[in-house]
Design a protein around this motif. Structure first.
Motif, PDB file in Angstrom:
ATOM      1  N   GLU A  49      -5.100 118.303  33.334  1.00 45.32           N
ATOM      2  CA  GLU A  49      -4.290 117.561  32.351  1.00 45.32           C
ATOM      3  C   GLU A  49      -4.194 118.355  31.049  1.00 45.32           C
ATOM      4  N   ALA A  50      -5.331 118.871  30.618  1.00 46.65           N
ATOM      5  CA  ALA A  50      -5.372 119.640  29.378  1.00 46.65           C
ATOM      6  C   ALA A  50      -4.524 120.905  29.505  1.00 46.65           C
ATOM      7  N   LYS A  51      -4.562 121.518  30.660  1.00 51.74           N
ATOM      8  CA  LYS A  51      -3.778 122.735  30.898  1.00 51.74           C
ATOM      9  C   LYS A  51      -2.287 122.436  30.766  1.00 51.74           C
ATOM     10  N   ARG A  52      -1.843 121.334  31.375  1.00 45.15           N
ATOM     11  CA  ARG A  52      -0.429 120.958  31.267  1.00 45.15           C
ATOM     12  C   ARG A  52      -0.052 120.674  29.812  1.00 45.15           C
ATOM     13  N   LEU A  53      -0.909 119.951  29.117  1.00 47.97           N
ATOM     14  CA  LEU A  53      -0.654 119.630  27.713  1.00 47.97           C
ATOM     15  C   LEU A  53      -0.578 120.902  26.872  1.00 47.97           C
ATOM     16  N   VAL A  61      -5.327 126.549  26.431  1.00 48.29           N
ATOM     17  CA  VAL A  61      -5.989 125.285  26.767  1.00 48.29           C
ATOM     18  C   VAL A  61      -7.286 125.094  25.990  1.00 48.29           C
ATOM     19  N   HIS A  62      -8.014 126.180  25.735  1.00 46.72           N
ATOM     20  CA  HIS A  62      -9.296 126.056  25.040  1.00 46.72           C
ATOM     21  C   HIS A  62      -9.137 125.798  23.540  1.00 46.72           C
ATOM     22  N   LEU A  81     -10.471 116.022  24.451  1.00 47.36           N
ATOM     23  CA  LEU A  81      -9.558 116.672  23.524  1.00 47.36           C
ATOM     24  C   LEU A  81     -10.344 117.042  22.273  1.00 47.36           C
ATOM     25  N   ARG A  82     -10.075 118.222  21.771  1.00 47.42           N
ATOM     26  CA  ARG A  82     -10.780 118.739  20.596  1.00 47.42           C
ATOM     27  C   ARG A  82     -10.670 117.747  19.442  1.00 47.42           C
TER      28      ARG A  82
END
Length: 92
Positions: A49-53, A61-62, A81-82
């Motif tokens: 999910e984070a990668k897509r976002l 992503v990081h 999420l950060r």
């Protein structure tokens, strides 16, 4: 050694899961802050999910995720999420 046994049990459990059967309800941020503002509120995400976002917003992503501060025997429980100033970086 105890941590290794715990990790092995966790991995065995995950391998037995039918990933197709996991249902994630449709969710959309409405900017209310109920789930992402405050010391104990975290937006938990799967790495995919984070990668897509990250691709949508055009960053690595990081740059938008960090390890979940919750742990079991020192092992982080996935990603969140950060955060900055006790709120999600996407919260206005």
């Amino acid at each position: 050694m105890e941590n290794l046994k715990l990790l092995e049990r966790m991995l065995q459990t995950v391998r037995q899961m039918d990933v197709a059967s996991i249902e994630i309800p449709d969710w959309k941020c409405v900017g209310c802050g109920e789930c992402c503002v405050g010391e104990e509120n975290f937006v938990r995400v799967f790495y995919t999910e984070a990668k897509r976002l990250s691709e949508v917003v055009g960053v690595d992503v990081h740059d938008i995720i960090e390890p979940n501060p919750q742990t079991i025997s020192g092992v982080h429980l996935g990603w969140i999420l950060r955060r900055k100033d006790n709120k999600c970086i996407f919260f206005d």
